[in-house]
Scaffold this motif. Structure first.
Motif, PDB file in Angstrom:
ATOM      1  N   ALA A 316       0.848  -1.206   0.000  1.00  0.00           N
ATOM      2  CA  ALA A 316       0.000   0.000   0.000  1.00  0.00           C
ATOM      3  C   ALA A 316       0.876   1.247   0.000  1.00  0.00           C
ATOM      4  CB  ALA A 316      -0.902  -0.011   1.227  1.00  0.00           C
ATOM      5  N   CYS A 318      -0.211   4.421   0.536  1.00  0.00           N
ATOM      6  CA  CYS A 318      -1.030   5.521   1.065  1.00  0.00           C
ATOM      7  C   CYS A 318      -0.158   6.704   1.489  1.00  0.00           C
ATOM      8  CB  CYS A 318      -1.855   5.056   2.258  1.00  0.00           C
ATOM      9  SG  CYS A 318      -2.810   3.568   1.971  1.00  0.00           S
ATOM     10  N   CYS A 331      -0.385   4.179  -7.302  1.00  0.00           N
ATOM     11  CA  CYS A 331      -0.220   3.134  -6.284  1.00  0.00           C
ATOM     12  C   CYS A 331      -0.442   1.778  -6.953  1.00  0.00           C
ATOM     13  CB  CYS A 331      -1.232   3.332  -5.153  1.00  0.00           C
ATOM     14  SG  CYS A 331      -1.301   1.926  -4.032  1.00  0.00           S
ATOM     15  N   CYS A 338      -7.157  -2.823  -4.227  1.00  0.00           N
ATOM     16  CA  CYS A 338      -7.792  -1.752  -3.446  1.00  0.00           C
ATOM     17  C   CYS A 338      -8.867  -1.033  -4.272  1.00  0.00           C
ATOM     18  CB  CYS A 338      -6.727  -0.753  -2.972  1.00  0.00           C
ATOM     19  SG  CYS A 338      -7.369   0.484  -1.845  1.00  0.00           S
ATOM     20  N   GLY A 345      -6.690   1.044   2.070  1.00  0.00           N
ATOM     21  CA  GLY A 345      -6.371   2.268   2.807  1.00  0.00           C
ATOM     22  C   GLY A 345      -7.600   3.156   2.921  1.00  0.00           C
ATOM     23  N   CYS A 355      -7.887   8.744  -3.305  1.00  0.00           N
ATOM     24  CA  CYS A 355      -8.064   7.530  -4.108  1.00  0.00           C
ATOM     25  C   CYS A 355      -9.533   7.320  -4.445  1.00  0.00           C
ATOM     26  CB  CYS A 355      -7.504   6.320  -3.371  1.00  0.00           C
ATOM     27  SG  CYS A 355      -5.735   6.462  -3.091  1.00  0.00           S
TER      28      CYS A 355
HETATM   29  S1  SF4 Z   1      -5.948   3.697  -0.479  1.00  0.00           S
HETATM   30 FE1  SF4 Z   1      -4.943   4.418  -2.344  1.00  0.00          FE
HETATM   31  S2  SF4 Z   1      -2.780   4.547  -1.814  1.00  0.00           S
HETATM   32 FE2  SF4 Z   1      -3.758   3.313  -0.208  1.00  0.00          FE
HETATM   33  S3  SF4 Z   1      -3.520   1.196  -0.916  1.00  0.00           S
HETATM   34 FE3  SF4 Z   1      -5.472   1.912  -1.721  1.00  0.00          FE
HETATM   35  S4  SF4 Z   1      -5.035   2.706  -3.771  1.00  0.00           S
HETATM   36 FE4  SF4 Z   1      -3.096   2.523  -2.679  1.00  0.00          FE
END
Ligand code: SF4
Length: 364
Positions: A316, A318, A331, A338, A345, A355
């Motif tokens: 991740a 984030c 990402c 995700c 996240g 996101c």
């Molecule tokens: S929330 Fe966004 S940055 Fe975090 S793991 Fe998911 S896609 Fe990746």
């Protein structure tokens, strides 16, 4: 509708877009951070990115309080929720935010008494209606929501409600902005300042940005014309070689802030020496804890909060997205492991998460 139609007026928007194109020097790049997650969503929702010259890049900032909360604090809250005598209350946008062992909603499915509230006063009311149970309010947010928590604690004390406690996760915006400005992998030319937070703190706290970093900032509203006008303001400053704090959102944001709200916060909260932020690490004096005078209503002083530390899942990214170093779609997990249905996240869940905005409005 007043304060909406005029800020979505196509002619005025075109005029602002033309001015942005005229101000942007084609020989240079501009990196402008919108601090607030509300701005990020408005930018995508109204397709503003597509109206800008290619050399004006908008960088998403850390102004989503749910997104910057480390997983350990969610786990701590869910430990409290696991007590059968506890009614655990939180805002709706917390419900699907994952901790290391699941979200508040999943805890509810496993039998915990988890309830959505629209204000901390609702949680206080639940405590009054359930005198045999302990009610915990999971308080989260920047200075935007901290005053309502403070006023609720003042009322709890005034009414001598004994079975109500707040688990404070309130954070403050200025140290986060400072951490970003100090980050070696970040180069920014200007800021679009957060509108909601500034209704409480005003514009003065941003003066260090122009004084110490020579970086222009315009506190902005959330309609398309607000954001474009704010861009005009900072691009004008960059053209003229000046740096100052401007208040585009002056129909809502008083320069000195909301003094009554600041007084209530000062009475109830004090600054923590340090606090962990997801993606930004530990930042000194960046969060609020409840003062000793309100200890009977502080979950951290009266209940057993374990203080769990959890690292994010390895893949991740984030943290990089929160710092603006990566765009959400960069990402590795974005849109694959995700998604809003299966978030890894908080940025993929929160209504202010970058996101979630990228996913919802299909921007890559
Ligand atoms: S929330 Fe966004 S940055 Fe975090 S793991 Fe998911 S896609 Fe990746």
């Amino acid at each position: 509708m007043l304060f909406v139609d005029e800020f979505r007026n196509p002619e005025l928007i075109q005029r602002a877009v033309d001015e942005i194109h005229a101000l942007a020097d084609p020989k240079r790049e501009y990196r402008v951070m919108e601090v607030c997650g509300g701005h990020t969503h408005a930018i995508f929702r109204f397709g503003l990115k597509g109206l800008l010259p290619p050399n004006v890049e908008l960088i998403h900032g850390p102004g989503c309080p749910v997104c910057v909360l480390p997983m350990g604090r969610i786990d701590d809250g869910l430990e409290l929720a696991g007590d059968p005598n506890v009614i655990f209350t939180a805002f709706g946008d917390m419900m699907r935010v994952p901790g290391s062992k699941g979200s508040p909603l999943e805890s509810k499915a496993r039998g915990a008494d988890v309830r959505i509230v629209y204000s901390p006063l609702d949680a206080l009311k639940i405590a009054q209606q359930n005198p045999d149970r302990q009610v915990v309010f999971f308080a989260i947010g920047f200075e935007t929501t901290a005053p309502s928590t403070a006023l609720t604690l003042l009322r709890a004390r005034g009414l001598s409600v004994k079975n109500f406690a707040v688990f404070s996760n309130h954070v403050t915006i200025i140290p986060a902005i400072r951490a970003i400005l100090e980050s070696p992998d970040m180069r920014l030319d200007a800021f679009i300042g957060p509108g909601h937070v500034s209704t409480v703190i005003g514009c003065r706290p941003y003066e260090f940005i122009v004084r110490n970093y020579r970086c222009p900032i315009a506190v902005s509203g959330f309609e398309p014309l607000d954001i474009l006008q704010s861009l005009v303001m900072v691009l004008r400053q960059l053209r003229d070689g000046v740096a100052k704090v401007e208040n585009q959102y002056n129909r809502v944001v008083p320069w000195e802030g909301n003094l009554a709200a600041l007084r209530a916060m000062a009475e109830v909260f004090e600054v923590r020496p340090y606090f962990e932020w997801r993606g930004l690490g530990f930042i000194t004096q960046s969060a609020l804890r409840i003062r000793e005078a309100f200890a009977p209503w502080d979950a951290e002083q009266t209940m057993s909060v374990p203080g769990i530390c959890v690292t994010d899942p390895k893949a991740a990214q984030c943290g990089e997205v929160l710092k603006g170093v990566l765009k959400p779609h960069e990402c590795k997990l974005f849109g694959k492991e995700c998604t809003p249905e299966h978030p890894i996240g908080a940025l993929m869940v929160s209504s202010e998460g970058a996101c979630a905005a990228h996913f919802k409005y299909a921007v890559t």
